[in-house]
Design a protein around this motif. Structure first.
Motif, short mmCIF file in Angstrom:
data_model
loop_
_atom_site.label_atom_id
_atom_site.label_comp_id
_atom_site.label_asym_id
_atom_site.label_seq_id
_atom_site.Cartn_x
_atom_site.Cartn_y
_atom_site.Cartn_z
N ARG C 169 0.89 -0.99 -0.09
CA ARG C 169 0.13 -0.13 -0.16
C ARG C 169 1.09 1.14 -0.17
O ARG C 169 0.60 2.27 -0.71
N LEU C 170 1.86 1.38 0.82
CA LEU C 170 2.67 2.37 0.94
C LEU C 170 3.15 2.38 -0.51
O LEU C 170 3.65 3.63 -1.01
N HIS C 172 2.25 1.68 -3.36
CA HIS C 172 1.44 2.10 -4.36
C HIS C 172 1.44 3.79 -4.34
O HIS C 172 1.37 4.43 -5.21
N SER C 173 1.47 4.14 -3.14
CA SER C 173 1.51 5.72 -2.74
C SER C 173 2.60 6.47 -3.33
O SER C 173 2.62 7.41 -4.02
N ASN C 176 2.71 6.52 -7.27
CA ASN C 176 1.61 7.49 -7.75
C ASN C 176 2.44 8.93 -7.56
O ASN C 176 2.32 9.72 -8.61
N HIS C 318 -8.16 15.28 21.60
CA HIS C 318 -8.84 16.33 21.12
C HIS C 318 -8.79 16.21 19.62
O HIS C 318 -9.95 16.38 18.93
N GLU C 319 -7.70 15.78 18.91
CA GLU C 319 -7.72 15.66 17.48
C GLU C 319 -8.31 14.67 16.85
O GLU C 319 -9.06 15.02 15.68
N GLN C 320 -8.69 13.64 17.45
CA GLN C 320 -9.23 12.38 16.63
C GLN C 320 -10.77 12.96 16.33
O GLN C 320 -11.24 12.33 15.64
N THR C 322 -11.84 15.41 15.16
CA THR C 322 -11.93 16.42 14.13
C THR C 322 -11.07 16.00 13.08
O THR C 322 -11.34 16.60 11.96
N LYS C 323 -10.29 14.85 13.16
CA LYS C 323 -9.51 14.65 12.02
C LYS C 323 -10.02 13.83 10.89
O LYS C 323 -10.88 13.23 11.08
N LYS C 324 -9.60 14.33 9.87
CA LYS C 324 -9.99 13.75 8.60
C LYS C 324 -11.52 13.12 8.51
O LYS C 324 -11.76 11.87 8.61
N ASN C 327 -12.25 11.59 5.08
CA ASN C 327 -11.26 10.83 3.89
C ASN C 327 -11.51 9.28 3.84
O ASN C 327 -11.51 8.55 4.52
N GLU D 122 -5.87 21.45 7.83
CA GLU D 122 -5.85 20.09 8.27
C GLU D 122 -5.03 20.12 9.52
O GLU D 122 -5.23 19.02 10.37
N THR D 124 -5.80 20.94 12.96
CA THR D 124 -6.84 21.32 13.58
C THR D 124 -6.58 21.90 15.12
O THR D 124 -7.43 22.26 15.70
N LEU D 170 3.43 12.38 1.02
CA LEU D 170 3.54 10.93 1.94
C LEU D 170 3.07 10.85 3.13
O LEU D 170 2.59 9.87 3.35
N SER D 173 -0.60 10.00 2.80
CA SER D 173 -0.84 8.54 2.78
C SER D 173 -0.81 7.92 3.93
O SER D 173 -1.49 6.90 4.29
N ASN D 176 -3.69 8.16 6.17
CA ASN D 176 -4.63 7.40 5.76
C ASN D 176 -4.70 5.98 6.05
O ASN D 176 -5.60 4.98 6.49
N GLN D 177 -3.21 5.45 5.80
CA GLN D 177 -3.28 4.07 6.06
C GLN D 177 -3.12 3.55 7.61
O GLN D 177 -3.56 2.35 7.89
N ASN D 182 -1.36 10.91 14.58
CA ASN D 182 -1.93 12.27 14.76
C ASN D 182 -1.63 12.96 13.61
O ASN D 182 -0.28 13.53 13.47
N PRO D 184 -2.54 16.02 12.42
CA PRO D 184 -1.92 17.44 12.73
C PRO D 184 -0.79 17.74 12.95
O PRO D 184 0.07 18.65 12.69
N LYS D 324 0.15 1.53 -14.62
CA LYS D 324 -0.44 2.58 -14.08
C LYS D 324 -1.52 3.11 -15.20
O LYS D 324 -1.27 4.58 -15.25
N ASN D 327 -4.26 5.49 -13.36
CA ASN D 327 -4.21 5.95 -11.93
C ASN D 327 -4.30 7.21 -11.85
O ASN D 327 -3.28 8.04 -11.88
#
Lengths: 327, 327, 327, 327, 327, 327
Positions: C169-170, C172-173, C176, C318-320, C322-324, C327, D122, D124, D170, D173, D176-177, D182, D184, D324, D327
């Protein structure tokens, strides 16, 4: 009765002759004195406290003596320990030779003396020959009895001479194979390289580092004696011969990090260092594999960068039958 | 005329047969092509530019060829360089064998083949014997011609086999002295340990690292071939015999930092590594001392941690007369 | 009853189903045999001795089996230990699946199989595609069950495949973001890089290093299989495609000191090494922080140079919220 | 005329617009002053002496100016050098923007500003948001123009912001994964981590280390400004939020040996360090491979432990067609 | 009764006033709470569990308090431990000052204040003088009470100021001997160099690392405060004076590996580092030798690379009589 | 005429008195002999070839002689070189003392002798006093003339004694500040610690390493002489006094990596090592800063880990006016 010290389990009754490897006199909180013993036989060593020690006990039970011990195997702070019931010196006819309670080199002392003497004849350079003879004579009593180290490799009685002889044999093969190597220089330095250990270590039985061993080290100890010997033998310490021999001894640990004040800068010094390591490695690994089951790995060897070594067998046995039939 | 390449001084006229060690075709700013040559004979190597090279020149003057060179020794950017006046291929009767222009091992190829074959009989384990024979046969053409390294030690034609034989001789002595060592395993691995260099390096004349040599390395190259050979010979790659032989090869550089993916963990692997280093060190030092005056220090040896070695003589000569009279 | 093994204190009575992680048969001084067990459940592991073991006991209570244990939590030589009162195999309807007693990857096996298969389609180079499919098929049974390590990171069932998928997965990023990266090479090597662990380690339940694992290591093990696969699939092992894929696998530990025989020398090899470390670090730290109170530091992590990591919370909670959000 | 500085060969006449990267005024032995110039364009840099410089010359020809140069390419002490015939400032309509003579980031400045601004939303956590905005505003003029380093990776105009944006992508990504990261904190620290380089380096054109850069370093420079900013913004410097952000910045070099006074001890700090290295490595290798022929190895990269990287092609081209697609 | 904590042996009854160095409240398996105490007096420290702690106990027996303890010396898991019988706070007239139970610097606090103040007059540069005064005033309460480290050297109350004064005295000698050394810079930096320890460590009695201490470290903590102080005092942080003072502090650990983000690059910074090490070494060795018998080696000193130091006496006593009679 | 050697530029005519620092006789390709000279004065050194040297030339122009040189400054292979036109020995009344052409210590020899003699009275231990006096007397002629090193710090005539005296002064301050330090031991060892350099180096004018210097090193050289001196003075080499003094000398490089065969294990040995480094560092930095413009960084100092040092001035000058007015 042929029981060995390390074969007793927790709770077993012990009745055995052992060597007093260490006997430290201490004072308990009640102001009475006691002795902290380290007992040893060829299987290993174990500690035990002897409370309320009299003046006579302290005089009698000194390090290096053999005693008859009755006691019980216990455990204290995760280490084996002996609760002492009775301790006495051997009677006539009972074992009393400390040498029987320590591991010995696998070669007779007289054979080692002979082999060293034989090599002396191959040291054809008179300066190196005289210095080597002088220093071996000076330490003769210890050279053939001391171990080559406190722990690690060749840590047994006679180990110092045995290690020296192993190196000399390897050196002989090397000189045959590479004709430019100066054999007399290599042999003389091989004989002297670890001789300082007779001063660095206390004795072959209750082996400890001496103060001089800690503060000066065996390399500089024998280097100093070599200069002193020049003065006695009226040899010029600034001659190339003496400089080369000193260099061989000073450089034999190979790296500054290992305590050599200079690195090998003559061919023979590099060879001596390599053969020293080769023999020490083989001996350390072999000793450890002797206690390892086939198909298993040995304990980690501190002196070999903490590696464990594998004892293979299927293959090994098969080979032994057919190997080197007539060599 | 027996002048050597490196004996010319700046300004001297050169007229000599040399080997084209490298011949890189490049394009000048004026869009004409030229060849950047590296000339070599047994005394060393030197560069020179061949301007306005025709198609035929490029075809004729390739790396590995012997040529007759007329030119002048110059200096460019602090390095010796040759201004080429004329270049031609040898006529009939003139030197044309590249092998005559490179240094060779001090032992005949046929003798090396014989000695390796002789050792094969001592590899009594059938798995090790078959694998060793198979791989030596596969690379027979290169094994006896390649150097043992691009620079450093044994960097001459036949150096790979000669280095292997030196180790085998030392290994023989070690097996005699320490009877527990498994000789067949040690001999098989000694023969195979550097065989991957026949793939890692390009050829014995214009020796360069190949792409596979750079990206995989000689240790993994021969390890891969060993697994492949098991498949061909229908040997079980997961048997103890195969695992041990692979381990010996993989571990022979001794330290991870030196490119071994595992450290020696059987006694024979430690020994192979030590003997490999011992022979390489002796050869590197000896070669350097051959160019050093008595009483002087050699150049710094990169492969020996940049140390310089001392060539002593007074003592050495004296000894040589009397040393090892009948050995 | 849902008590876990590690929650018992000294003196507590234990009554619990556990997995036999290890079961070593030994012989006591009285010549009777006993078994040294290591019990395990998802909370951790603890040892215990089973005295006077009969032939049938030895046959019944083997490593990898689930058993019902009655005993008492004790302490021996500063370590927790169980005094065993009774041991029996599970009855019908009682827990008997070893898999339930070990930690598992946070992703279903079937999902992991799907994701790996999906990536196969992106490996458009036929050589890399065929080699990757061949080797994954060969080890399919183990690849999705084995841990990624004996201890350290991803030391749970399915950890090997889960770690591989995280890297993919990493990767793939990265492909890209940096269009020059050769994605098929990176994906193929990512899938294969740790596959040798299925040979290096014994099994997912009683995970130990095998002899081949110790003496050859997972890097050379899979490298050897890759060469073997070329022979089976009739692919040229000296083609650039094969050399590149071997290089990617051999170099993935990044440094020689970490066991790679060569360092990364193509862009994709450097990336694979970096992503391997990134995922391993995140997983190791995250696992450790899961057992750390907010405002405290974790235990020292051996695999992260003995560092301790700080679990902060005020900020994190606190962050969790409002985060993403989307997404 | 579109000739570049580095394409001239020895002896060529030069006639070209170049940037004065450096202009050091010195005094010759005859007590007249001269200027030691470093000329630069996008192809590289070269030196030249300007003898007998008048007061007006010294005033006119300062570092950072564009000039029209007529001269001859020579060689001095093994380095290329220009013998200057004539030097003049550009006329109207001729090139005069220094920015045209240096390499630039492959992304427009306005796009970089937008992308950084977008990430700000982002962040926050109000403390981190305010500190990041404050410091980016303070250094806005330089942040988008400076290189990320004097040499090594991203050594081009705008390299600092471009490197920052690559890390942010990076980081996105990764967040997200791995949902526990954290985001922010990671984003704020990523933006600030190298901002001290705007003080450590002199300017984007004639990039040199400043005295503060040498004696304090960019890590402590931005750490100091962060504490200062707390005072200005009335934020508590001893709050967990500030301590965490300072830690992220201080630890981002990963190892003490690389100049971080503390090692990463929160998960996000380890990730920032890893992503920083990943992007720097990719950029350094990619830049070097751009100048490497397929089938060849690049020059040695100092910042990558002196490794050379291999540019493969057969495989690469084949892949690029099919890689790709959507993509 | 003047018994000390560490003088009790296993089994002895204890009755003594001690300091509560640590008091961690935990919950037992029976859901009752207990306190894990660390007791301390000037002889050392020892732990003990206080079971079934009431709310009031928890409130009363906090870290930093002095208590009267009755109990018994036991051994648990190889470590000394106290079985608590009774615990109470001191009555009027009984010892209650925590300071009496910790070791103190061998110099009165008032004398240390005077000596620091005296040195202030020698800091003739106004920027350095104002910054030093401001920061010493800010931390005055802690500077003269804190230890210089948690363990290792000067780990006693007042150790921080005492260590600072020792360095200042050495610095004075150095400035006299080498006239080019800038004394005001050296003195100012010597005073400030470890001041960040008042934030890095919790307090002089129950000394622990704070979160800021772990994540930022004392070097960056005081560096940040110095920048902050410039803002308060309206001093230009980019002036050479401020850059030099920051450099002195940042570089005082000498090597990056020891946590300095930059290495010393001005003469005075090198000297400060050397004197810091010299005083710390002497203090650490001296403290250890105070507990070593003549003719013996000390325990291994962790902060001195695990070396042991030899306490010689014969010579020493002899010398002390005649040494430095009037100096 | 007071021109110095290094102030000539390429093409300048040279007419100057210089010292022949080296004069190597070589044979040219035409079989004629020539001399490769190194000329030196207090500004530095430069080479030059003297072609077709007669027997008398070789006899006359030996290393260590002063000559009058007429020639031209040229450049060869990127290094300055002199084309010699004429060379002659000085006439009566012209400079002929080699000492005038080398840099000297900033203290008169007679003052240095006095200061060393004064310290002798403070060495109240008779063993140390006798050994120190004996060895200083033995090397008196060289001790006050030799440099302390070939390059690096104190590389000037008299540097060895001057460095020794600087350490003694620092040692005096330390003994005053820390009363437990054994002053006589520290002073005796300080005097002897580098005395072996009189054997390690050839002479103060044409300073080269001797063979004994390379193969044995100054530490072991003086250690050997110390043992020899014991024999001469009939002192017991195994007494604590002698062991301590040998230890001080052997350990003074501090680390094995720096050539000490043992690390400091008594307090005074640690102090001697620290003061040796402190004085060497100050001297090396100071010397380099003397050639550095204010606001600039020095050249990289090899002996200081290749660091560059900053010469600040604004602050320094301001301070010098007011610093230590009456000290």
């Amino acid at each position: 009765m042929d029981e060995k010290l390390m074969s007793y389990q927790v709770g077993d009754k012990i009745e055995i002759f052992v060597l007093l490897k260490a006997a430290e006199v201490r004072t308990a909180k009640n102001n009475k004195r006691y002795i902290a013993f380290t007992f040893e036989d060829s299987s290993g060593e174990m500690g035990g406290m002897y409370w309320d020690a009299s003046e006579q006990d302290i005089e009698t039970f000194k390090a290096g003596k053999v005693v008859h011990l009755i006691g019980k195997r216990e455990e204290y702070q995760s280490k084996p320990q002996i609760k002492i019931s009775q301790l006495r010196t051997p009677n006539v006819g009972e074992p009393s030779d400390p040498g029987q309670f320590v591991t010995r080199a696998p070669m007779k002392k007289s054979e080692m003396v002979d082999e060293i003497n034989q090599v002396m004849f191959e040291i054809t350079n008179p300066t190196w020959n005289r210095l080597t003879r002088f220093l071996i004579n000076k330490h003769q009593a210890d050279f053939f009895d001391f171990p080559a180290a406190k722990t690690n490799h060749h840590a047994f009685e006679g180990g110092l001479a045995f290690h020296t002889i192993s190196i000399l044999r390897l050196a002989h093969s090397v000189c045959n194979q590479y004709p430019n190597v100066n054999a007399p220089l290599l042999y003389a330095a091989a004989i002297l390289h670890d001789l300082g250990k007779t001063v660095e270590l206390s004795d072959p039985i209750t082996t400890q580092y001496t103060v001089a061993g800690n503060l000066i080290g065996h390399i500089s100890l024998i280097d100093g004696e070599l200069v002193e010997a020049c003065q006695t033998l009226k040899l010029d310490p600034s001659s190339e011969d003496v400089i080369l021999l000193r260099h061989m001894i000073l450089a034999h640990h190979g790296l500054l990090e290992y305590g050599s004040p200079v690195r090998p800068q003559v061919l023979e010094a590099e060879i001596l260092h390599d053969l020293d390591e080769l023999d020490a490695s083989i001996m350390a690994i072999q000793t450890s594999l002797d206690h390892t089951e086939p198909g298993e790995f040995s304990e980690r060897l501190f002196g070999m960068d903490n590696r464990r070594f594998f004892e293979f067998e299927g293959t090994k046995n098969h080979e032994q039958d057919t190997k080197k039939p007539e060599n």
